[in-house]
Scaffold this motif. Structure first.
Motif, PDB file in Angstrom:
ATOM      1  N   HIS A  35       0.842  -1.197   0.000  1.00 16.55           N
ATOM      2  CA  HIS A  35       0.000   0.000   0.000  1.00 16.55           C
ATOM      3  C   HIS A  35       0.879   1.249   0.000  1.00 16.55           C
ATOM      4  CE1 HIS A  35      -4.073  -1.665   0.495  1.00 16.55           C
ATOM      5  NE2 HIS A  35      -3.464  -2.641   1.141  1.00 16.55           N
ATOM      6  N   TYR A  66      -7.953   2.103   8.080  1.00 17.52           N
ATOM      7  CA  TYR A  66      -7.988   2.267   6.626  1.00 17.52           C
ATOM      8  C   TYR A  66      -7.548   0.984   5.925  1.00 17.52           C
ATOM      9  CZ  TYR A  66      -6.275   3.483   1.988  1.00 17.52           C
ATOM     10  OH  TYR A  66      -6.020   3.476   0.643  1.00 17.52           O
ATOM     11  N   CYS A  70      -9.624  -1.604   3.341  1.00 17.43           N
ATOM     12  CA  CYS A  70      -9.198  -2.000   1.993  1.00 17.43           C
ATOM     13  C   CYS A  70      -9.345  -3.491   1.748  1.00 17.43           C
ATOM     14  CB  CYS A  70      -7.737  -1.601   1.770  1.00 17.43           C
ATOM     15  SG  CYS A  70      -7.458   0.187   1.692  1.00 17.43           S
ATOM     16  N   GLN A  75     -14.777  -3.147  -1.369  1.00 20.92           N
ATOM     17  CA  GLN A  75     -13.767  -2.132  -1.655  1.00 20.92           C
ATOM     18  C   GLN A  75     -12.374  -2.734  -1.507  1.00 20.92           C
ATOM     19  OE1 GLN A  75     -13.869   1.252   0.885  1.00 20.92           O
ATOM     20  NE2 GLN A  75     -12.491   2.484  -0.355  1.00 20.92           N
ATOM     21  N   GLN A  76     -12.045  -3.650  -2.384  1.00 18.67           N
ATOM     22  CA  GLN A  76     -10.726  -4.259  -2.330  1.00 18.67           C
ATOM     23  C   GLN A  76      -9.724  -3.398  -3.080  1.00 18.67           C
ATOM     24  OE1 GLN A  76     -10.626  -8.328  -3.522  1.00 18.67           O
ATOM     25  NE2 GLN A  76     -11.676  -9.068  -1.702  1.00 18.67           N
ATOM     26  N   GLN A  77      -8.722  -2.902  -2.362  1.00 17.43           N
ATOM     27  CA  GLN A  77      -7.677  -2.071  -2.929  1.00 17.43           C
ATOM     28  C   GLN A  77      -6.330  -2.724  -2.624  1.00 17.43           C
ATOM     29  OE1 GLN A  77      -8.313   0.491  -4.825  1.00 17.43           O
ATOM     30  NE2 GLN A  77     -10.501   0.705  -4.394  1.00 17.43           N
ATOM     31  N   LYS A  78      -5.668  -3.167  -3.677  1.00 15.23           N
ATOM     32  CA  LYS A  78      -4.367  -3.798  -3.482  1.00 15.23           C
ATOM     33  C   LYS A  78      -3.503  -3.561  -4.707  1.00 15.23           C
ATOM     34  CE  LYS A  78      -6.178  -8.268  -5.057  1.00 15.23           C
ATOM     35  NZ  LYS A  78      -6.354  -9.689  -4.701  1.00 15.23           N
ATOM     36  N   ARG A 247      -4.491   6.924  -5.811  1.00  9.63           N
ATOM     37  CA  ARG A 247      -4.439   5.541  -5.332  1.00  9.63           C
ATOM     38  C   ARG A 247      -4.777   4.568  -6.454  1.00  9.63           C
ATOM     39  NH1 ARG A 247      -8.723   3.675  -0.868  1.00  9.63           N
ATOM     40  NH2 ARG A 247     -10.078   4.171  -2.644  1.00  9.63           N
TER      41      ARG A 247
END
Length: 300
Positions: A35, A66, A70, A75-78, A247
């Motif tokens: 991240h 946060y 994720c 809301q998958q943020q990788k 991001r």
């Protein structure tokens, strides 16, 4: 009673110190590998590692929440890496490495040191990033931006040789583009070596070293609008809208062709063309003869 109060207070501070370091170590590991968007926040919070306050503990918990958000399904943020077909084309002559660089003057309120931030891409995918305070206090915005450019160039030069040793020959044949939103730092890099004024003489060695890279065509400094400079997230706190935009680019890649940037200014064009045009088209660069030839072949 006073002694018991002091002992209890000391134990509370010790427990807070251990908890802060334990959580900070976990979020710092995420900022280094998965991240990059939290690098600035982690770097700012870690400055009070020796004596963290309750507010610092709340901040590090905010970063932890946060990261937990994720991982949710909605809301998958990788950080992802994927192959792009345009890099397999024989007509693609651009260096697979490009970088974005930025600096924030006097970012630290305690020391008044500026913050350097940059990100390096390989085949459009994020491969390296940095967010840290500069070693000395900068006297002007131009100096802070130039120090950031120089730091980015050092990493780019090492990374370019690494990629070339892996067999990617185009990394050696083509210059690496470094995108910055500072007009003054870009003009200082393109100016004559003999021109050292009162605003740049205290960084003369850094100026000469960087100019040699530009003159030898190892680097090419280009301008990018401030709202499109992703490295801005590594220098200061940004709005939610910009944070979401940056991001997305950091985690999923930047596949935009460098020559598609409007009003791109090419330093190599200034070097070879005596007419010194101010803008180049997105498909033609006069300083790259093979690109110009391929353009006319495609047109005809």
């Amino acid at each position: 009673e006073i002694r018991l109060s002091l002992v209890g207070s000391e134990m509370c501070i010790r427990d807070r110190y251990k908890l802060f370091r334990r959580i900070l170590g976990q979020v710092q590991h995420c900022s280094l590998f998965t991240h990059p968007e939290i690098s600035t926040a982690v770097n700012i919070v870690s400055q009070n590692m020796a004596n963290p306050s309750d507010r610092d503990l709340q901040r590090v918990f905010t970063i932890l929440r946060y990261l937990y958000g994720c991982t949710q399904a909605h809301q998958q943020q990788k950080l992802t890496h994927k192959r792009h077909d345009k890099y397999d084309s024989i007509h693609y002559k651009q260096n697979p490495i490009h970088a974005k660089c930025d600096a924030d003057l006097s970012n630290c309120k305690k020391t008044r040191r500026s913050r350097t931030g940059f990100c390096i891409y390989l085949f459009g995918m994020l491969e390296g990033w940095c967010s840290r305070r500069q070693a000395s206090v900068s006297l002007s915005t131009c100096e802070s931006e130039y120090v950031s450019l120089s730091s980015c160039a050092q990493h780019v030069k090492w990374f370019k040789e690494l990629v070339a040793n892996m067999g990617v020959e185009v990394a050696v044949c083509e210059p690496v583009f470094i995108l910055t939103d500072s007009a003054s730092a870009r003009q200082l890099a393109h100016s004559d070596v003999s021109i050292i004024n009162k605003y740049s003489k205290h960084i003369e060695q850094r100026v000469h070293w960087f100019r040699e890279l530009v003159k030898s065509k190892q680097l090419c400094i280009a301008h990018i609008p401030g709202d499109q400079n992703t490295s801005d997230i590594f220098t200061k706190c940004v709005s939610i809208k910009l944070f979401t935009k940056y991001r997305r680019e950091l985690l999923h890649g930047d596949y935009a062709h460098i020559r598609d940037i409007p009003n791109l200014k090419c330093s190599l064009m200034y070097t070879h063309n005596p007419m010194s045009p101010y803008h180049i088209s997105h498909f033609v660069c006069m300083c790259h003869s093979h690109n110009l030839t391929s353009f006319f072949v495609l047109r005809n």
